[in-house]
Design an enzyme around this catalytic site. Structure first.
Site: not given
Ligand code: DOR
Ligand code: ZN
Length: 352
Positions: A17, A19-20, A103, A140, A179, A224, A252, A256
């Site tokens: 899991h 995020h790129l 997803k 999710h 997660h 989250l 996960d 950001h």
């Molecule tokens: O904390 C999170 N960030 N939970 C998620 O489900 C998405 C993720 C994000 O894409 O930043």
């Molecule tokens: Zn995620």
């Protein structure tokens, strides 16, 4: 797996899991994951999201073109489920080996989920097809209804949505509850057959809601599903170290920029790709369960997805080091702060 006095050698792990993002952010964060992991399930919540086979092929190409020196790393793509997803498109992507999974975000449950599913009836046909062809659904698992308390959303979703699908509607669908953050989540997975599994992040094994909120709000620990009471963290630690094959690694890692985290309305997401495997190792050591580490990190995931484990290895050494590197984004002067920034870890990858 080999456990020596100060070293452990495991089959190269995968991240189930991740995020790129895209563009400069992708370029900046990808090397950290590719340095330690063999494969990763890539989340489709870009803006706009990855909803078609051609979107996924293009995104996969952009990822691969940034893999300098780590060409063996394999991104496994996912399709973002919307109210309008066509079962034929999903099936085609699966058979053409573009999509590994679908997803599901309940609409408005989390970051970039506004195109997610608004009514379960709308996706009944897609889920039926996936059950038929053996394609995994990654969920999710949080209720998005704003009336439900944020700390109860996972347990509510399990009780009111997921258990219905599993027990009544799609009993043979392969589902990963992503997660998980609660005792209820861990217990639900343990009570199910082998077609239900869960990923667990490093941060939910380390922090509780006091770390996030007591003595000052720490926006870099906001994600989250939100971190819960300590009894939940302890339940997750027991679940992942128990040797149960239904739990596996999913960081996960969700980068950001600092300015979007440290804001009046800060974004959810923790970036942990640099040190995730080292943090997991510390947790397994603290739980006296290092002998279960390779199963969680490198074996249970491929087993669930019907893939072979990686052929390469990763060596970690017991060695103190401080997390002191923030990632600088080239054009916009902003930075990304890693999880546990400024803190000391006691395991370090020395050979990968
Ligand atoms: O904390 C999170 N960030 N939970 C998620 O489900 C998405 C993720 C994000 O894409 O930043
Ligand atoms: Zn995620």
């Amino acid at each position: 797996m080999k456990i020596l006095k100060n070293k452990i050698k495991i089959i190269r792990p995968d991240d189930w899991h991740l995020h790129l993002r895209d563009g400069e952010m992708l370029k900046s964060v990808l090397p950290y994951t590719a340095a330690h992991f063999g494969r990763a399930i890539i989340m489709p919540n870009l803006t706009p999201p990855i909803t078609s086979v051609s979107d996924a092929i293009d995104y996969r190409d952009r990822i691969k073109s940034n893999l300098i020196g780590k060409e063996n790393f394999e991104p496994l793509m996912t399709c973002y489920l919307t109210d309008h997803t066509d079962p034929d498109e999903v099936e085609r992507g699966f058979y053409e080996k573009v999509f590994t999974a679908v997803k599901l975000y309940p609409a408005r449950a989390t970051t970039n989920s506004e195109f997610g599913v608004t009514k379960w009836n709308n996706v009944h046909g897609v889920l039926e097809r996936m059950e038929k062809i053996g394609m995994p659904l990654l969920v999710h698992g949080e209720e998005a209804d704003p009336e439900i308390d944020i700390f109860d959303r996972e347990a509510f979703f399990i009780d009111n949505v997921l258990s219905g699908w599993v027990r009544n509607d799609f009993p043979a669908l392969n589902i990963v509850l992503e997660h998980i953050t609660t005792k209820e989540g861990a217990e639900f997975v343990k009570s199910c057959e082998k077609n239900i599994a869960a990923t667990v992040t490093p941060h939910h094994l380390v922090i509780n809601r006091n770390d996030l909120l007591a003595g000052g709000i720490r926006p870099h620990l906001y994600c989250l599903p939100i971190a819960k009471r300590d009894k939940h963290r302890r339940a997750l630690r027991s679940a992942v170290t128990s040797g149960n094959r239904s739990f596996f690694l999913g960081t996960d890692s969700a980068p950001h920029t600092n300015s979007s985290k440290e804001s009046d309305c800060g974004c959810a997401g923790i970036f942990n790709a640099q040190n995730a495997i080292e943090i997991y190792a510390s947790v397994f050591e603290e739980m006296n369960a290092l002998e279960e580490f390779e199963k969680f990190a490198s074996l249970n995931g491929p087993n669930f997805y019907g893939l072979e484990p990686n052929r390469e290895y990763l060596v970690l050494e017991k060695k103190n080091h401080r997390i002191d590197e923030e990632i600088e984004l080239p054009d916009d002067q902003d930075t990304i702060r890693p999880f546990l920034f400024g803190e000391e870890l006691n395991w370090r990858v020395v050979d990968g």
